[in-house]
Design a protein around this motif. Sequence first.
Motif, PDB file in Angstrom:
ATOM      1  N   GLU A 122     -68.368 -30.847 129.844  1.00 53.09           N
ATOM      2  CA  GLU A 122     -68.736 -31.314 131.352  1.00 53.09           C
ATOM      3  C   GLU A 122     -70.132 -31.628 131.360  1.00 53.09           C
ATOM      4  OE1 GLU A 122     -67.507 -29.150 134.515  1.00 53.09           O
ATOM      5  OE2 GLU A 122     -68.579 -30.303 135.709  1.00 53.09           O
ATOM      6  N   ASP A 123     -71.141 -30.867 130.731  1.00 51.21           N
ATOM      7  CA  ASP A 123     -72.379 -31.165 130.805  1.00 51.21           C
ATOM      8  C   ASP A 123     -73.037 -32.282 130.063  1.00 51.21           C
ATOM      9  OD1 ASP A 123     -72.479 -28.624 132.158  1.00 51.21           O
ATOM     10  OD2 ASP A 123     -72.897 -27.567 130.425  1.00 51.21           O
ATOM     11  N   LYS A 124     -71.981 -32.779 129.059  1.00 57.34           N
ATOM     12  CA  LYS A 124     -72.639 -33.736 128.294  1.00 57.34           C
ATOM     13  C   LYS A 124     -71.893 -35.294 128.468  1.00 57.34           C
ATOM     14  CE  LYS A 124     -73.571 -30.849 124.133  1.00 57.34           C
ATOM     15  NZ  LYS A 124     -75.000 -31.314 124.049  1.00 57.34           N
ATOM     16  N   VAL A 125     -71.229 -35.198 129.397  1.00 53.55           N
ATOM     17  CA  VAL A 125     -70.524 -36.486 130.113  1.00 53.55           C
ATOM     18  C   VAL A 125     -71.154 -36.760 131.414  1.00 53.55           C
ATOM     19  CG1 VAL A 125     -68.361 -37.383 130.515  1.00 53.55           C
ATOM     20  CG2 VAL A 125     -68.352 -35.697 128.967  1.00 53.55           C
ATOM     21  N   TYR A 126     -71.763 -38.028 131.323  1.00 54.43           N
ATOM     22  CA  TYR A 126     -72.095 -38.615 132.551  1.00 54.43           C
ATOM     23  C   TYR A 126     -71.518 -39.787 133.028  1.00 54.43           C
ATOM     24  CZ  TYR A 126     -76.286 -40.933 135.592  1.00 54.43           C
ATOM     25  OH  TYR A 126     -77.000 -41.395 136.353  1.00 54.43           O
ATOM     26  N   GLU A 127     -70.633 -39.562 134.317  1.00 56.31           N
ATOM     27  CA  GLU A 127     -69.904 -40.563 135.015  1.00 56.31           C
ATOM     28  C   GLU A 127     -71.068 -41.468 135.642  1.00 56.31           C
ATOM     29  OE1 GLU A 127     -67.636 -37.545 135.691  1.00 56.31           O
ATOM     30  OE2 GLU A 127     -66.128 -38.047 133.948  1.00 56.31           O
ATOM     31  N   ILE A 128     -71.507 -42.485 135.240  1.00 56.47           N
ATOM     32  CA  ILE A 128     -72.457 -42.850 136.048  1.00 56.47           C
ATOM     33  C   ILE A 128     -72.309 -43.598 137.183  1.00 56.47           C
ATOM     34  CG2 ILE A 128     -72.353 -45.161 134.836  1.00 56.47           C
ATOM     35  CD1 ILE A 128     -75.421 -45.142 134.525  1.00 56.47           C
ATOM     36  N   GLU A 129     -71.070 -43.851 137.595  1.00 59.21           N
ATOM     37  CA  GLU A 129     -70.536 -44.394 138.674  1.00 59.21           C
ATOM     38  C   GLU A 129     -69.811 -43.520 139.542  1.00 59.21           C
ATOM     39  OE1 GLU A 129     -69.792 -48.717 139.110  1.00 59.21           O
ATOM     40  OE2 GLU A 129     -69.767 -48.790 137.007  1.00 59.21           O
ATOM     41  N   GLY A 130     -69.691 -42.184 139.293  1.00 57.76           N
ATOM     42  CA  GLY A 130     -69.113 -41.190 139.984  1.00 57.76           C
ATOM     43  C   GLY A 130     -67.901 -40.701 139.303  1.00 57.76           C
ATOM     44  N   SER A 131     -67.099 -39.814 139.960  1.00 57.46           N
ATOM     45  CA  SER A 131     -66.059 -39.169 139.348  1.00 57.46           C
ATOM     46  C   SER A 131     -64.895 -38.774 140.260  1.00 57.46           C
ATOM     47  CB  SER A 131     -66.450 -37.698 138.903  1.00 57.46           C
ATOM     48  OG  SER A 131     -65.456 -36.613 138.852  1.00 57.46           O
ATOM     49  N   TRP A 132     -63.680 -39.143 139.880  1.00 58.38           N
ATOM     50  CA  TRP A 132     -62.385 -38.847 140.744  1.00 58.38           C
ATOM     51  C   TRP A 132     -62.305 -37.401 140.903  1.00 58.38           C
ATOM     52  CZ3 TRP A 132     -57.843 -41.991 138.345  1.00 58.38           C
ATOM     53  CH2 TRP A 132     -58.353 -43.461 138.176  1.00 58.38           C
ATOM     54  N   LEU A 133     -63.007 -36.587 140.289  1.00 61.55           N
ATOM     55  CA  LEU A 133     -62.367 -34.806 140.400  1.00 61.55           C
ATOM     56  C   LEU A 133     -63.715 -34.196 141.034  1.00 61.55           C
ATOM     57  CD1 LEU A 133     -60.905 -34.328 136.913  1.00 61.55           C
ATOM     58  CD2 LEU A 133     -59.743 -34.902 139.141  1.00 61.55           C
ATOM     59  N   ARG A 134     -64.506 -34.888 141.755  1.00 64.45           N
ATOM     60  CA  ARG A 134     -65.599 -34.026 142.783  1.00 64.45           C
ATOM     61  C   ARG A 134     -65.620 -34.756 144.123  1.00 64.45           C
ATOM     62  NH1 ARG A 134     -65.697 -32.557 137.914  1.00 64.45           N
ATOM     63  NH2 ARG A 134     -67.075 -33.327 136.268  1.00 64.45           N
ATOM     64  N   MET A 135     -65.699 -33.819 145.067  1.00 65.43           N
ATOM     65  CA  MET A 135     -65.917 -34.501 146.293  1.00 65.43           C
ATOM     66  C   MET A 135     -67.131 -33.881 147.097  1.00 65.43           C
ATOM     67  SD  MET A 135     -62.529 -32.724 148.166  1.00 65.43           S
ATOM     68  CE  MET A 135     -62.160 -30.838 148.182  1.00 65.43           C
ATOM     69  N   ARG A 136     -67.483 -34.392 148.194  1.00 68.91           N
ATOM     70  CA  ARG A 136     -68.688 -33.893 149.048  1.00 68.91           C
ATOM     71  C   ARG A 136     -68.096 -33.988 150.250  1.00 68.91           C
ATOM     72  NH1 ARG A 136     -72.359 -38.700 146.727  1.00 68.91           N
ATOM     73  NH2 ARG A 136     -71.346 -40.520 147.531  1.00 68.91           N
ATOM     74  N   CYS A 137     -69.166 -33.514 151.149  1.00 63.32           N
ATOM     75  CA  CYS A 137     -68.948 -33.752 152.673  1.00 63.32           C
ATOM     76  C   CYS A 137     -69.283 -35.020 153.117  1.00 63.32           C
ATOM     77  CB  CYS A 137     -69.929 -32.619 153.482  1.00 63.32           C
ATOM     78  SG  CYS A 137     -69.967 -33.087 154.959  1.00 63.32           S
ATOM     79  N   ALA A 138     -68.408 -35.697 153.862  1.00 64.24           N
ATOM     80  CA  ALA A 138     -68.665 -37.070 153.983  1.00 64.24           C
ATOM     81  C   ALA A 138     -69.956 -37.300 154.909  1.00 64.24           C
ATOM     82  CB  ALA A 138     -67.378 -37.813 154.701  1.00 64.24           C
ATOM     83  N   PHE A 198     -81.574 -35.605 126.506  1.00 62.82           N
ATOM     84  CA  PHE A 198     -81.126 -35.953 125.134  1.00 62.82           C
ATOM     85  C   PHE A 198     -81.579 -36.988 124.330  1.00 62.82           C
ATOM     86  CE2 PHE A 198     -78.134 -37.991 122.568  1.00 62.82           C
ATOM     87  CZ  PHE A 198     -77.615 -37.321 121.671  1.00 62.82           C
ATOM     88  N   ILE A 199     -82.054 -37.993 125.188  1.00 62.59           N
ATOM     89  CA  ILE A 199     -83.052 -39.199 124.547  1.00 62.59           C
ATOM     90  C   ILE A 199     -84.468 -38.573 124.072  1.00 62.59           C
ATOM     91  CG2 ILE A 199     -84.183 -41.310 124.818  1.00 62.59           C
ATOM     92  CD1 ILE A 199     -81.557 -42.006 126.629  1.00 62.59           C
TER      93      ILE A 199
END
Length: 271
Positions: A122-138, A198-199
């Motif tokens: 998980e630490d090595k995957v950057y979902e640059i436009e967001g993820s379906w599996l994380r939510m936050r307070c609206a 990483f770069i």
Amino acid sequence: MENGYGKARKWIDDADGMIISASNGLSISEGLDIFADDDAFEELFGDMKRRYGLTCILHGMQARWPTEESKWAFWSRLINHYCLDYRPTGIMNGLKTLISNKDYFIITSNGECHFELSGFSEDKVYEIEGSWLRMRCASACNGTLYPVMEIAKYVAVAERNGSIPSELVPRCPHCGGYMEFSMGLGAYPDKQKAFSDFISNHHNKRIVVLELGIGWRNQLIKAPLMRLVDMEKDYSYISINKGELFIPASIENRSIGFSSDISDAINYLIR
Ligand SMILES: [Zn+2]
């Protein structure tokens, strides 16, 4: 063609690390097309098409749902089908073979977390436009990202007729308000930093950028990575993109393109 695959495989084998970049071409290869009103969409969301005028998955992700109960009916069904029921495809298993023990980083505009669900860190995957599996307070009362997967599992079971019971609507643990998905650019500053690190750590090393199905005009992932390869003389670029190959002249001698199905190309590469 066979020759090209042999050369690409050698680049990968000789590399110190890999950057895998992916966009919706990869999702489509795995049977998920968020833009399409296809048979899969009809089967999963046919009732919501007729009830809410839903036109495709992306529409549902961006829609102003009439109620939180309907919003969560859509999202829990989506996550249940494409994340909880997901099994790693031959593409994902092939990528693991190619990475072997190398250091890697994955940058993707896909939010469905298939890399993570396939066992990539998980630490090595950057979902640059967001993820379906994380939510936050609206209301953004706090900055915590909360996991969605377990919630989606029991919410989806309780769904009836495109809605869920009100008491199951997820609430912010701090303010009690509604929750939203963590979508959009800039949603994960720590992942952005991890990618920069990483770069920096692989300056002057041999890195292969393996691009999977990113449209030729993409400015978010593809263009910056091509500029990076141009700057880093020991980096190389492999593009798998059926019918949309584009490689700038400045990196041509360090690039290979395959206008092929992603699945076929990965199969050739792991042979
Ligand atoms: Zn809150």
